[in-house]
Design an enzyme around this catalytic site. Structure first.
Site, PDB file in Angstrom:
ATOM      1  N   ALA A 111       0.911  -1.354  -0.064  1.00 45.04           N
ATOM      2  CA  ALA A 111      -0.067  -0.024  -0.131  1.00 45.04           C
ATOM      3  C   ALA A 111       0.603   1.261   0.123  1.00 45.04           C
ATOM      4  O   ALA A 111       0.387   2.010   0.078  1.00 45.04           O
ATOM      5  CB  ALA A 111      -1.105  -0.014   1.187  1.00 45.04           C
ATOM      6  N   ASN A 180       2.646  -4.990   7.173  1.00 49.52           N
ATOM      7  CA  ASN A 180       3.436  -5.598   5.912  1.00 49.52           C
ATOM      8  C   ASN A 180       4.125  -4.214   5.421  1.00 49.52           C
ATOM      9  O   ASN A 180       5.395  -4.463   4.817  1.00 49.52           O
ATOM     10  CB  ASN A 180       2.569  -6.248   5.113  1.00 49.52           C
ATOM     11  CG  ASN A 180       2.095  -7.420   5.509  1.00 49.52           C
ATOM     12  OD1 ASN A 180       2.824  -8.064   6.248  1.00 49.52           O
ATOM     13  ND2 ASN A 180       0.946  -7.810   5.031  1.00 49.52           N
ATOM     14  N   HIS A 210      -0.185   6.337   5.766  1.00 48.82           N
ATOM     15  CA  HIS A 210       0.908   6.050   6.188  1.00 48.82           C
ATOM     16  C   HIS A 210       1.660   7.224   5.727  1.00 48.82           C
ATOM     17  O   HIS A 210       1.742   7.690   4.608  1.00 48.82           O
ATOM     18  CB  HIS A 210       1.375   4.870   5.400  1.00 48.82           C
ATOM     19  CG  HIS A 210       0.984   3.707   5.547  1.00 48.82           C
ATOM     20  ND1 HIS A 210       0.707   2.718   6.596  1.00 48.82           N
ATOM     21  CD2 HIS A 210      -0.289   2.945   4.632  1.00 48.82           C
ATOM     22  CE1 HIS A 210       0.085   1.613   6.629  1.00 48.82           C
ATOM     23  NE2 HIS A 210      -0.338   1.921   5.445  1.00 48.82           N
TER      24      HIS A 210
END
Length: 259
Positions: A111, A180, A210
């Protein structure tokens, strides 16, 4: 034609399977699905059956599946595309997967991105600091090991709650379904024991955010990503399945390469 085997057909794997069957990845075909809990028309009974018809195997079933199957996939001479990169925080497993001879070990970027510029910066000179702050819907970060105050803050609070602040290796152990991207960032830069991680649960968040920060000899970098959460698994970003598909596209000989 690139023959793709899939381990795991859950929230993310089912999207990968659906898109491959729809022809989304030109020049790739789904040849088998290994998931004892899902009745898929291309379902196979065991790993050997999956490997017999695959050039690349996508692991989309979690840390346990990677531990159980990863080395065998590579030793069979088949490329392995890892989605559960957080499992490599286990030093023994990372070593086993790296040392296995045969097919290639490929890590899905998931992502987030920007690894190209960070790796270029590391070639110029050392990166001194790398950190990532991941903010997710509060309920998605509740874990059994949390104390009652933290669980209540996530479940019924009205303000963001920092549930973890430490190194990447520990983040991957405590949030195996959510870290991850942290693991991929660590492997691409300065390692699990130096990358700093903050995990934040926000009751107002509807997306997964993020923010990556890095600094070193080459410069200072800040990369921000805000992704829609998977409708079937709010602990992960919906775009992750399409990152797998993009990776499979890149395994085909392209007309144009982004290097």
């Amino acid at each position: 034609m690139l023959r793709v085997g899939l381990i795991g057909c859950g929230a993310m794997g089912s999207v990968v399977a659906r898109e491959l069957e729809a022809g989304t990845v030109d020049g790739a075909v789904l040849t088998g699905v290994l998931d004892p809990e899902v009745d898929h028309r291309l379902g196979v009974a065991d790993l050997d059956s999956l490997l017999s018809e695959a050039d690349v195997v996508v692991e989309a079933a979690g840390h346990g599946a990677l531990r159980d199957c990863g080395v065998a996939v590579r030793e069979a001479g088949t490329d392995l595309l890892v989605v559960s990169v957080g499992a490599l925080a286990d030093e023994a497993l990372e070593s086993q997967l790296r040392q296995a001879e045969g097919g290639r070990l490929l890590l899905c970027t998931g992502a987030i991105g920007g690894f190209d510029i960070l790796r270029a910066a590391m070639m110029f000179g050392p990166l001194d600091d790398v950190s990532i702050t991941s903010t997710k819907p509060a309920a998605a970060l509740v874990r059994p090991w949390m104390d009652e105050t933290m669980r209540d803050g996530l479940a019924a609070g009205s303000a963001p709650v920092t549930v973890f602040d430490g190194v990447a290796r520990m983040a991957c152990e405590r949030f195996p379904e959510s870290a991850n991207v942290t693991a991929t960032l660590s492997l691409a830069t300065i390692g699990f024991d130096r990358v700093r991680v903050r995990m934040v649960g926000d009751p107002e968040a509807t997306r997964v955010r993020h923010v990556v920060s890095a600094s070193g000899t080459a410069g200072t970098y800040e990369l921000s990503f805000e992704n829609a959460a998977s409708p079937d698994n709010p602990r992960t970003s919906a775009v992750t399945a399409y990152s797998v598909l993009r990776a499979l596209t890149d395994l085909r000989p392209p007309a144009v390469s982004f290097l």
